[in-house]
Design a protein around this motif. Structure first.
Motif, PDB file in Angstrom:
ATOM      1  N   ASP A  31      41.321 -77.508 -12.555  1.00 15.65           N
ATOM      2  CA  ASP A  31      41.447 -76.469 -13.585  1.00 15.65           C
ATOM      3  C   ASP A  31      42.140 -76.975 -14.847  1.00 15.65           C
ATOM      4  O   ASP A  31      42.472 -76.189 -15.727  1.00 15.65           O
ATOM      5  CB  ASP A  31      42.115 -75.195 -13.030  1.00 15.65           C
ATOM      6  N   CYS A  38      50.772 -82.708 -14.701  1.00 15.23           N
ATOM      7  CA  CYS A  38      52.039 -83.464 -14.693  1.00 15.23           C
ATOM      8  C   CYS A  38      51.846 -84.931 -15.082  1.00 15.23           C
ATOM      9  O   CYS A  38      52.746 -85.565 -15.628  1.00 15.23           O
ATOM     10  CB  CYS A  38      52.690 -83.374 -13.311  1.00 15.23           C
ATOM     11  N   ALA A  43      57.273 -90.530 -17.701  1.00 11.13           N
ATOM     12  CA  ALA A  43      57.893 -91.677 -18.376  1.00 11.13           C
ATOM     13  C   ALA A  43      57.085 -92.956 -18.193  1.00 11.13           C
ATOM     14  O   ALA A  43      57.418 -93.997 -18.760  1.00 11.13           O
ATOM     15  CB  ALA A  43      59.314 -91.879 -17.863  1.00 11.13           C
ATOM     16  N   GLU A 219      39.067 -73.412 -10.941  1.00 13.67           N
ATOM     17  CA  GLU A 219      40.200 -73.280 -10.015  1.00 13.67           C
ATOM     18  C   GLU A 219      39.698 -73.020  -8.605  1.00 13.67           C
ATOM     19  O   GLU A 219      38.936 -72.073  -8.370  1.00 13.67           O
ATOM     20  CB  GLU A 219      41.087 -72.111 -10.471  1.00 13.67           C
ATOM     21  N   GLY A 272      60.328 -81.240 -15.317  1.00 11.37           N
ATOM     22  CA  GLY A 272      60.951 -82.322 -16.079  1.00 11.37           C
ATOM     23  C   GLY A 272      60.448 -82.281 -17.514  1.00 11.37           C
ATOM     24  O   GLY A 272      59.380 -81.702 -17.802  1.00 11.37           O
ATOM     25  N   ALA A 307      62.696 -89.460 -21.192  1.00 11.74           N
ATOM     26  CA  ALA A 307      62.287 -88.496 -20.164  1.00 11.74           C
ATOM     27  C   ALA A 307      63.348 -88.358 -19.096  1.00 11.74           C
ATOM     28  O   ALA A 307      64.130 -89.270 -18.837  1.00 11.74           O
ATOM     29  CB  ALA A 307      60.961 -88.934 -19.542  1.00 11.74           C
ATOM     30  N   TRP A 346      57.600 -81.874 -24.300  1.00 11.88           N
ATOM     31  CA  TRP A 346      56.655 -81.471 -23.246  1.00 11.88           C
ATOM     32  C   TRP A 346      57.435 -81.186 -21.969  1.00 11.88           C
ATOM     33  O   TRP A 346      58.514 -81.741 -21.750  1.00 11.88           O
ATOM     34  CB  TRP A 346      55.680 -82.638 -23.029  1.00 11.88           C
ATOM     35  N   MET A 380      53.218 -91.623 -10.676  1.00 12.67           N
ATOM     36  CA  MET A 380      52.536 -92.679 -11.456  1.00 12.67           C
ATOM     37  C   MET A 380      52.609 -93.984 -10.686  1.00 12.67           C
ATOM     38  O   MET A 380      51.660 -94.764 -10.636  1.00 12.67           O
ATOM     39  CB  MET A 380      53.250 -92.890 -12.787  1.00 12.67           C
TER      40      MET A 380
HETATM   41  C1  LIG Z   1      59.519 -85.803 -17.212  1.00 16.73           C
HETATM   42  C2  LIG Z   1      58.796 -86.540 -16.104  1.00 16.73           C
HETATM   43  C3  LIG Z   1      58.904 -87.908 -16.033  1.00 16.73           C
HETATM   44  C4  LIG Z   1      58.278 -88.607 -15.000  1.00 16.73           C
HETATM   45  N1  LIG Z   1      58.336 -89.965 -14.983  1.00 16.73           N
HETATM   46  C5  LIG Z   1      57.671 -90.655 -14.017  1.00 16.73           C
HETATM   47  C6  LIG Z   1      57.667 -92.074 -14.036  1.00 16.73           C
HETATM   48  O1  LIG Z   1      58.223 -92.705 -14.929  1.00 16.73           O
HETATM   49  N2  LIG Z   1      57.006 -92.718 -13.033  1.00 16.73           N
HETATM   50  C7  LIG Z   1      56.380 -92.025 -12.027  1.00 16.73           C
HETATM   51  O2  LIG Z   1      55.849 -92.669 -11.120  1.00 16.73           O
HETATM   52  N3  LIG Z   1      56.339 -90.686 -12.011  1.00 16.73           N
HETATM   53  C8  LIG Z   1      56.967 -89.981 -12.985  1.00 16.73           C
HETATM   54  N4  LIG Z   1      56.921 -88.618 -12.984  1.00 16.73           N
HETATM   55  C9  LIG Z   1      56.238 -87.943 -11.891  1.00 16.73           C
HETATM   56  C10 LIG Z   1      54.717 -87.965 -12.050  1.00 16.73           C
HETATM   57  O3  LIG Z   1      54.363 -87.537 -13.344  1.00 16.73           O
HETATM   58  C11 LIG Z   1      54.082 -87.058 -10.995  1.00 16.73           C
HETATM   59  O4  LIG Z   1      54.540 -87.413  -9.716  1.00 16.73           O
HETATM   60  C12 LIG Z   1      52.554 -87.182 -11.027  1.00 16.73           C
HETATM   61  O5  LIG Z   1      52.062 -86.951 -12.316  1.00 16.73           O
HETATM   62  C13 LIG Z   1      51.902 -86.216 -10.032  1.00 16.73           C
HETATM   63  O6  LIG Z   1      50.521 -86.453 -10.109  1.00 16.73           O
HETATM   64  P1  LIG Z   1      49.478 -85.523  -9.371  1.00 16.73           P
HETATM   65  O7  LIG Z   1      48.150 -86.101  -9.571  1.00 16.73           O
HETATM   66  O8  LIG Z   1      49.957 -85.277  -7.970  1.00 16.73           O
HETATM   67  O9  LIG Z   1      49.631 -84.089 -10.096  1.00 16.73           O
HETATM   68  P2  LIG Z   1      49.122 -83.576 -11.521  1.00 16.73           P
HETATM   69  O10 LIG Z   1      49.052 -84.639 -12.523  1.00 16.73           O
HETATM   70  O11 LIG Z   1      49.984 -82.385 -11.832  1.00 16.73           O
HETATM   71  O12 LIG Z   1      47.658 -83.101 -11.244  1.00 16.73           O
HETATM   72  C14 LIG Z   1      47.375 -81.952 -10.445  1.00 16.73           C
HETATM   73  C15 LIG Z   1      45.921 -81.626 -10.613  1.00 16.73           C
HETATM   74  O13 LIG Z   1      45.556 -80.575  -9.725  1.00 16.73           O
HETATM   75  C16 LIG Z   1      44.812 -79.593 -10.441  1.00 16.73           C
HETATM   76  N5  LIG Z   1      44.916 -78.325  -9.722  1.00 16.73           N
HETATM   77  C17 LIG Z   1      46.017 -77.700  -9.262  1.00 16.73           C
HETATM   78  N6  LIG Z   1      45.693 -76.586  -8.592  1.00 16.73           N
HETATM   79  C18 LIG Z   1      44.347 -76.496  -8.628  1.00 16.73           C
HETATM   80  C19 LIG Z   1      43.405 -75.578  -8.095  1.00 16.73           C
HETATM   81  N7  LIG Z   1      43.759 -74.524  -7.361  1.00 16.73           N
HETATM   82  N8  LIG Z   1      42.090 -75.781  -8.354  1.00 16.73           N
HETATM   83  C20 LIG Z   1      41.687 -76.858  -9.081  1.00 16.73           C
HETATM   84  N9  LIG Z   1      42.531 -77.760  -9.580  1.00 16.73           N
HETATM   85  C21 LIG Z   1      43.847 -77.591  -9.342  1.00 16.73           C
HETATM   86  C22 LIG Z   1      45.431 -79.631 -11.826  1.00 16.73           C
HETATM   87  O14 LIG Z   1      44.592 -79.032 -12.777  1.00 16.73           O
HETATM   88  C23 LIG Z   1      45.562 -81.142 -12.012  1.00 16.73           C
HETATM   89  O15 LIG Z   1      44.325 -81.701 -12.363  1.00 16.73           O
HETATM   90  C24 LIG Z   1      57.541 -87.900 -14.015  1.00 16.73           C
HETATM   91  C25 LIG Z   1      57.402 -86.509 -14.125  1.00 16.73           C
HETATM   92  C26 LIG Z   1      58.017 -85.830 -15.164  1.00 16.73           C
HETATM   93  C27 LIG Z   1      57.840 -84.353 -15.261  1.00 16.73           C
END
Ligand SMILES: Cc1cc2nc3c(=O)[nH]c(=O)nc-3n(C[C@H](O)[C@H](O)[C@H](O)COP(=O)(O)OP(=O)(O)OC[C@H]3O[C@@H](n4cnc5c(N)ncnc54)[C@H](O)[C@@H]3O)c2cc1C
Length: 411
Positions: A31, A38, A43, A219, A272, A307, A346, A380
């Motif tokens: 979605d 995130c 960072a 979604e 964050g 960050a 952000w 990341m």
């Molecule tokens: C300020 C900050 C700094 C950070 N710094 C670091 C760093 O330096 N190094 C590091 O390793 N990590 C860092 N992180 C953590 C890292 O950003 C996250 O752990 C990571 O982005 C999570 O990735 P993800 O793919 O699990 O989630 P997301 O990137 O949040 O993706 C989730 C996905 O699921 C989709 N989704 C959710 N629910 C539904 C649904 N019901 N139907 C369809 N789609 C859905 C969303 O649209 C999105 O596409 C940081 C985070 C923050 C906030």
């Protein structure tokens, strides 16, 4: 097999890319556009050294002080506290020394192969230039301050993380922009970072589309099951996506989906913030972790990113950008000469489990659903290694990493 992947953050994207390498057909459902949840504004640190959990021994003693300080690294919205208490209680139980050692050992397993797992994906997508391995500097204002974090650093060392102590003179030579502000540091030479997390996800994702994946915007609101097998996903707009298997990689929103599969997972969001200083006049060479400031600083393609911060307020309330102002104020303390005439800020939702470990494994009571979420502060870092391991699980191969600590049924 035709696999539907819910989520196009770094985790879902890497899972899809690794599944394609096994010849599977992949359909992403999300979605938000790739890399825009995130994974957009983190960072960008890719750190084999980032194996310590968030909850560390004795940390609870600092929490009242942090909460009382508007410039502190932690805030809890008062109205959210009653909902959060059970999660916090679990979090504290996981911050005892023996638990921290167990958790760090498991995380180290997932983080040690960061680059070996990203490299084939980066090369295939032609995106190598978005990742560099320039090392990370942990910096401290005094040797007494460094001693306060020594237990964790020693734990990292015991798990094989390469770390080198450096004195004030070497620190000043390595990072002239920090000159005079810090008295000692620790260099993690094997660490790397991305120049742009959003573009990294977009580049890897675009390659999966070239290789035949599909992306369905929308979604996911439910699963169509026959006994222990999911046959299709149902979307909010009425679309139905038939598939042979599902990977839930929906970041901080994953628990609502697993609940529908009969699995309750204590997933919380640690909100964050970042400030990106587009007008930055610094020439930093490393990622810098200013430990006492709880601030990560990374020079990126679009500017200098500051960050950090943890805010507990749930998924719904709008951002409180006063938290980002705090980051900028800390940044100006570190770099008094920083040009802050152009900045942007952000907020993102880190998906966090109370033991600081992600969930990676097959969903209990489901034959064809795999879970890959809850990567907290290290998504990341661990996106590609998670992707590789999920591909092993789907194929029925023995994982290369010991995944016991990440199993979904541990709660
Ligand atoms: C300020 C900050 C700094 C950070 N710094 C670091 C760093 O330096 N190094 C590091 O390793 N990590 C860092 N992180 C953590 C890292 O950003 C996250 O752990 C990571 O982005 C999570 O990735 P993800 O793919 O699990 O989630 P997301 O990137 O949040 O993706 C989730 C996905 O699921 C989709 N989704 C959710 N629910 C539904 C649904 N019901 N139907 C369809 N789609 C859905 C969303 O649209 C999105 O596409 C940081 C985070 C923050 C906030």
């Amino acid at each position: 097999m035709h696999l539907a992947i819910i989520g196009t953050g770094i985790v879902g994207t890497c899972v899809g890319a690794w599944l394609q390498r096994d010849g599977h057909r992949v359909t992403f459902v999300s979605d938000t556009a790739p890399g825009e949840a995130c994974s957009f504004g983190n960072a960008g640190s890719m750190s084999p050294s980032a194996c310590l959990p968030v909850g560390m021994p004795g940390m609870w003693k600092q929490v009242p002080g942090w909460l009382a300080d508007a410039g502190g690294p932690l805030t809890i919205r008062p109205s959210y506290l009653p909902l959060l208490l059970p999660w916090l209680a679990r979090f504290l139980l996981h911050s005892r020394p023996a638990e921290v050692t167990r958790i760090a050992t498991a995380l180290r397993g997932l983080l040690a192969p960061i680059f070996e797992c990203y490299e084939p994906l980066l090369e295939h997508a032609g995106a190598q230039a978005l990742v560099r391995r320039t090392g990370c500097l942990y910096v401290y204002s005094s040797s007494e301050a460094a001693r306060r974090w020594q237990w964790g650093m020693n734990l990292r060392r015991s798990l094989g993380v390469a770390l080198r102590d450096i004195d004030a003179a070497e620190l000043d030579a390595l990072e002239p922009d920090l000159r005079g502000r810090f008295r000692c540091g620790i260099l993690a030479p094997e660490n790397g970072s991305t120049l742009d997390p959003e573009q990294l996800v977009k580049a890897l994702h675009a390659r999966t589309l070239v290789d035949g994946a599909s992306l369905v915007p929308g979604e996911v609101i439910g699963f169509e099951r026959k006994a222990a097998t999911v046959r299709a996903l149902n979307l909010a707009d009425g679309t139905r996506i038939e598939c042979d298997g599902v990977v839930v990689a929906a970041g901080a929103w994953s628990a609502g989906l697993t609940k529908q599969l009969g699995l309750s997972i204590p997933l919380e969001t640690q909100r964050g913030y970042h400030v990106t200083v587009q007008s930055s006049n610094l020439a930093l060479r490393h990622t810098v972790m200013a430990v006492e400031y709880n601030l990560m600083v990374n020079p990126m393609a679009m500017g200098l990113r500051l960050a950090g911060s943890v805010e507990f307020a749930g998924l719904r309330p709008p951002p409180n950008y006063a938290r980002a102002d705090v980051l900028l104020a800390k940044g100006r303390e570190l770099f008094p000469h920083l040009d802050v005439s152009r900045t942007s800020c952000w907020m993102g939702h880190r998906p966090c489990l109370p033991d600081s470990l992600p969930v990676i494994g097959r969903a209990p009571r489901s034959d064809n659903v795999w879970l890959a979420f809850g990567h907290g502060h290290v998504g990341m870092c661990a996106g590609a290694s998670t992707g590789r391991e999920v591909a092993h699980l789907v194929a029925g191969r023995t994982p290369q990493i010991d995944l016991k600590a990440f199993r979904p049924e541990r709660f």
